[in-house]
Design a protein around this motif. Structure first.
Motif, PDB file in Angstrom:
ATOM      1  N   MET A   1      10.819 -25.406  22.937  1.00  0.00           N
ATOM      2  CA  MET A   1      11.626 -26.597  23.048  1.00  0.00           C
ATOM      3  C   MET A   1      10.840 -27.632  23.856  1.00  0.00           C
ATOM      4  N   ARG A   2      10.818 -28.856  23.387  1.00  0.00           N
ATOM      5  CA  ARG A   2      10.135 -29.933  24.097  1.00  0.00           C
ATOM      6  C   ARG A   2      11.088 -30.561  25.098  1.00  0.00           C
ATOM      7  N   THR A   3      10.554 -30.887  26.281  1.00  0.00           N
ATOM      8  CA  THR A   3      11.375 -31.501  27.311  1.00  0.00           C
ATOM      9  C   THR A   3      10.932 -32.922  27.611  1.00  0.00           C
ATOM     10  N   GLY A   4       9.761 -33.315  27.123  1.00  0.00           N
ATOM     11  CA  GLY A   4       9.237 -34.634  27.431  1.00  0.00           C
ATOM     12  C   GLY A   4       8.346 -34.644  28.656  1.00  0.00           C
ATOM     13  N   SER A   5       8.278 -33.532  29.395  1.00  0.00           N
ATOM     14  CA  SER A   5       7.449 -33.476  30.595  1.00  0.00           C
ATOM     15  C   SER A   5       6.213 -32.610  30.375  1.00  0.00           C
ATOM     16  N   GLU A   6       5.851 -32.336  29.124  1.00  0.00           N
ATOM     17  CA  GLU A   6       4.751 -31.426  28.849  1.00  0.00           C
ATOM     18  C   GLU A   6       3.412 -31.865  29.450  1.00  0.00           C
ATOM     19  N   PRO A   7       3.015 -33.131  29.341  1.00  0.00           N
ATOM     20  CA  PRO A   7       1.718 -33.471  29.938  1.00  0.00           C
ATOM     21  C   PRO A   7       1.676 -33.246  31.452  1.00  0.00           C
ATOM     22  N   ALA A   8       2.777 -33.438  32.132  1.00  0.00           N
ATOM     23  CA  ALA A   8       2.793 -33.260  33.582  1.00  0.00           C
ATOM     24  C   ALA A   8       2.838 -31.789  33.976  1.00  0.00           C
ATOM     25  N   THR A   9       3.367 -30.951  33.103  1.00  0.00           N
ATOM     26  CA  THR A   9       3.525 -29.540  33.449  1.00  0.00           C
ATOM     27  C   THR A   9       2.652 -28.622  32.596  1.00  0.00           C
ATOM     28  N   ALA A  10       1.745 -29.185  31.821  1.00  0.00           N
ATOM     29  CA  ALA A  10       0.910 -28.376  30.929  1.00  0.00           C
ATOM     30  C   ALA A  10      -0.024 -27.480  31.739  1.00  0.00           C
ATOM     31  N   ARG A  11      -0.227 -26.299  31.226  1.00  0.00           N
ATOM     32  CA  ARG A  11      -1.143 -25.356  31.859  1.00  0.00           C
ATOM     33  C   ARG A  11      -2.143 -24.895  30.812  1.00  0.00           C
ATOM     34  N   SER A  12      -3.347 -24.644  31.266  1.00  0.00           N
ATOM     35  CA  SER A  12      -4.412 -24.238  30.372  1.00  0.00           C
ATOM     36  C   SER A  12      -4.629 -22.730  30.468  1.00  0.00           C
ATOM     37  N   ALA A  13      -5.041 -22.143  29.365  1.00  0.00           N
ATOM     38  CA  ALA A  13      -5.400 -20.725  29.365  1.00  0.00           C
ATOM     39  C   ALA A  13      -6.804 -20.611  29.951  1.00  0.00           C
ATOM     40  N   LEU A  14      -6.884 -20.503  31.271  1.00  0.00           N
ATOM     41  CA  LEU A  14      -8.169 -20.597  31.952  1.00  0.00           C
ATOM     42  C   LEU A  14      -9.104 -19.440  31.613  1.00  0.00           C
ATOM     43  N   ARG A  15      -8.564 -18.266  31.460  1.00  0.00           N
ATOM     44  CA  ARG A  15      -9.442 -17.145  31.134  1.00  0.00           C
ATOM     45  C   ARG A  15     -10.025 -17.303  29.735  1.00  0.00           C
ATOM     46  N   ALA A  16      -9.251 -17.807  28.796  1.00  0.00           N
ATOM     47  CA  ALA A  16      -9.774 -18.068  27.453  1.00  0.00           C
ATOM     48  C   ALA A  16     -10.841 -19.157  27.505  1.00  0.00           C
ATOM     49  N   ARG A  17     -10.596 -20.202  28.287  1.00  0.00           N
ATOM     50  CA  ARG A  17     -11.603 -21.253  28.446  1.00  0.00           C
ATOM     51  C   ARG A  17     -12.870 -20.710  29.073  1.00  0.00           C
ATOM     52  N   LEU A  18     -12.721 -19.797  30.028  1.00  0.00           N
ATOM     53  CA  LEU A  18     -13.890 -19.212  30.678  1.00  0.00           C
ATOM     54  C   LEU A  18     -14.729 -18.428  29.668  1.00  0.00           C
ATOM     55  N   TRP A  19     -14.084 -17.590  28.844  1.00  0.00           N
ATOM     56  CA  TRP A  19     -14.837 -16.802  27.872  1.00  0.00           C
ATOM     57  C   TRP A  19     -15.451 -17.677  26.791  1.00  0.00           C
ATOM     58  N   LEU A  20     -14.782 -18.742  26.399  1.00  0.00           N
ATOM     59  CA  LEU A  20     -15.384 -19.671  25.444  1.00  0.00           C
ATOM     60  C   LEU A  20     -16.582 -20.390  26.065  1.00  0.00           C
ATOM     61  N   SER A  21     -16.505 -20.686  27.347  1.00  0.00           N
ATOM     62  CA  SER A  21     -17.643 -21.293  28.033  1.00  0.00           C
ATOM     63  C   SER A  21     -18.809 -20.320  28.136  1.00  0.00           C
ATOM     64  N   VAL A  22     -18.520 -19.052  28.381  1.00  0.00           N
ATOM     65  CA  VAL A  22     -19.586 -18.046  28.415  1.00  0.00           C
ATOM     66  C   VAL A  22     -20.263 -17.971  27.047  1.00  0.00           C
ATOM     67  N   TRP A  23     -19.459 -17.987  25.988  1.00  0.00           N
ATOM     68  CA  TRP A  23     -20.002 -17.960  24.625  1.00  0.00           C
ATOM     69  C   TRP A  23     -20.889 -19.189  24.380  1.00  0.00           C
ATOM     70  N   GLY A  24     -20.430 -20.359  24.792  1.00  0.00           N
ATOM     71  CA  GLY A  24     -21.227 -21.570  24.658  1.00  0.00           C
ATOM     72  C   GLY A  24     -22.479 -21.529  25.509  1.00  0.00           C
ATOM     73  N   LEU A  25     -22.383 -20.942  26.681  1.00  0.00           N
ATOM     74  CA  LEU A  25     -23.544 -20.810  27.565  1.00  0.00           C
ATOM     75  C   LEU A  25     -24.622 -19.952  26.913  1.00  0.00           C
ATOM     76  N   VAL A  26     -24.219 -18.850  26.301  1.00  0.00           N
ATOM     77  CA  VAL A  26     -25.178 -17.969  25.625  1.00  0.00           C
ATOM     78  C   VAL A  26     -25.889 -18.731  24.515  1.00  0.00           C
ATOM     79  N   TRP A  27     -25.138 -19.463  23.696  1.00  0.00           N
ATOM     80  CA  TRP A  27     -25.742 -20.201  22.589  1.00  0.00           C
ATOM     81  C   TRP A  27     -26.600 -21.359  23.080  1.00  0.00           C
ATOM     82  N   ALA A  28     -26.219 -22.022  24.154  1.00  0.00           N
ATOM     83  CA  ALA A  28     -27.021 -23.125  24.680  1.00  0.00           C
ATOM     84  C   ALA A  28     -28.339 -22.609  25.252  1.00  0.00           C
TER      85      ALA A  28
END
Length: 107
Positions: A1-28
């Motif tokens: 359900m949308r409340t209209g406050s999503e940008p202010a309360t949004a949270r990121s999947a930090l562990r997923a971002r970390l593993w994607l960054s590791v994957w990008g680091l390996v390729w770079a």
């Protein structure tokens, strides 16, 4: 359900971002080394710049993970504040400007 406050309360999947960054680091790293060995310094430099961006991103991600539940909430922290006042979708639909009759200003 949308409340209209999503940008202010949004949270990121930090562990997923970390593993994607590791994957990008390996390729770079692989791309930088490969292009340097093949003799393409422009592409090696581009991969090196990408490598620096990935390292900075990983540092920010690790910092947010270490800051605790504010940035990485547990299962007991709700994803957003519950809506106040009722269902936001229960309002009657609004009438659009193009439905007005000319000359009167109302329907």
């Amino acid at each position: 359900m949308r409340t209209g406050s999503e940008p202010a309360t949004a949270r990121s999947a930090l562990r997923a971002r970390l593993w994607l960054s590791v994957w990008g680091l390996v390729w770079a790293v692989f791309g930088t080394a490969l292009f340097a060995l093949v003799g393409l310094p422009g592409w090696a430099a581009a991969c090196g710049v990408l490598l620096l961006v990935i390292v900075v991103d990983m540092a920010v991600i690790v910092r947010h993970i270490r800051q605790g539940p504010h940035y990485q909430p547990g299962r007991d922290v709700p994803p957003y504040q519950p809506p106040r006042g009722g269902d936001p979708y229960s309002r009657p639909p609004t009438r659009h400007r193009h439905l007005r009759r000319r000359g009167r200003g109302h329907l």
